[in-house]
Design a protein around this motif. Structure first.
Motif, short mmCIF file in Angstrom:
data_model
loop_
_atom_site.label_atom_id
_atom_site.label_comp_id
_atom_site.label_asym_id
_atom_site.label_seq_id
_atom_site.Cartn_x
_atom_site.Cartn_y
_atom_site.Cartn_z
N ARG A 41 22.72 11.58 7.22
CA ARG A 41 24.12 11.18 7.40
C ARG A 41 24.28 9.67 7.28
O ARG A 41 25.23 9.18 6.68
CB ARG A 41 24.65 11.64 8.76
N GLU A 97 31.03 13.62 10.03
CA GLU A 97 29.92 14.50 9.68
C GLU A 97 29.22 15.06 10.90
O GLU A 97 28.52 16.06 10.80
CB GLU A 97 28.91 13.75 8.80
N ARG A 126 24.00 8.65 3.65
CA ARG A 126 25.26 8.94 2.95
C ARG A 126 26.32 7.89 3.28
O ARG A 126 27.02 7.40 2.41
CB ARG A 126 25.77 10.33 3.35
N LEU A 151 30.15 8.92 10.09
CA LEU A 151 29.19 9.55 10.98
C LEU A 151 29.88 10.46 11.99
O LEU A 151 29.38 11.55 12.30
CB LEU A 151 28.34 8.50 11.71
#
Length: 189
Positions: free
Chosen positions: A129, A187, A132, A184
């Motif tokens: 995460r 997700e 990303r 964050l």
């Protein structure tokens, strides 16, 4: 990865200045800063690419040592600025690295002790995460975040390294933190 003292900064400047007359003196600058610069570059590009980029960083610093101006900043941020500029030449590799980490995650068994230590302080140990989220930042925002996070530079040193005003560092860092938190948090649910 601690900030150098005033004495350390003066020593750096004296070493760099003396290396203009005696190139062998540059070895002390290299020895003093190699590990921190390598840790930063490895965190951005991975350990294999880091070796080459750090070598390029110190070669560029050696070639430019006569033009170093202590009135514009100190040696440490100057080196990180050179490294960050060289990382920009590897931007596609960095982006691919974050995309790959986001898809597959970190290696759960990085190997020997040295590899495990390196994995903890580099992007190898990042959660997918976070990879990303970092990949989604603009280049300028990512540079600021990673100069602070991976190299431990102060806001003033980041400003020196990137050649931007002090306030710009704060703005980019705040913007990047908001974006990272949003991605964050989104997700994480």
């Amino acid at each position: 990865m601690t900030a150098p003292t005033e004495t350390g900064r003066a020593d750096d400047e004296a070493l760099l200045a003396s290396s203009v007359r005696d190139g062998d003196r540059f070895t002390a600058v290299y020895d003093r800063h190699f590990a921190d610069v390598h840790r930063y570059v490895a965190g951005r590009l991975g350990p294999q690419t880091a070796d080459d980029v750090v070598a390029e960083t110190f070669l560029a610093a050696f070639r430019r040592r006569g033009a170093f101006d202590p009135a514009r900043g100190t040696v440490r941020p100057w080196l990180f600025g050179i490294a960050t500029n060289l990382i920009a030449q590897h931007r596609r590799a960095e982006t691919r690295r974050y995309q790959a980490l986001a898809k597959i995650g970190a290696d759960r068994d990085p190997g020997g002790h040295d590899d495990r230590v390196a994995a903890r302080v580099t992007a190898e140990g990042m959660q997918p995460r976070l990879a990303r989220a970092l990949g989604g930042l603009s280049r300028k925002d990512r540079d600021v975040v990673l100069l602070v996070a991976l190299s431990g530079l102060t806001h003033a040193e980041v400003a020196e390294a990137l050649g931007v005003p002090y306030g710009t560092v704060g703005s980019r860092l705040n913007r990047a933190r908001r974006k990272l938190r949003a991605v964050l948090d989104m997700e994480g649910t």
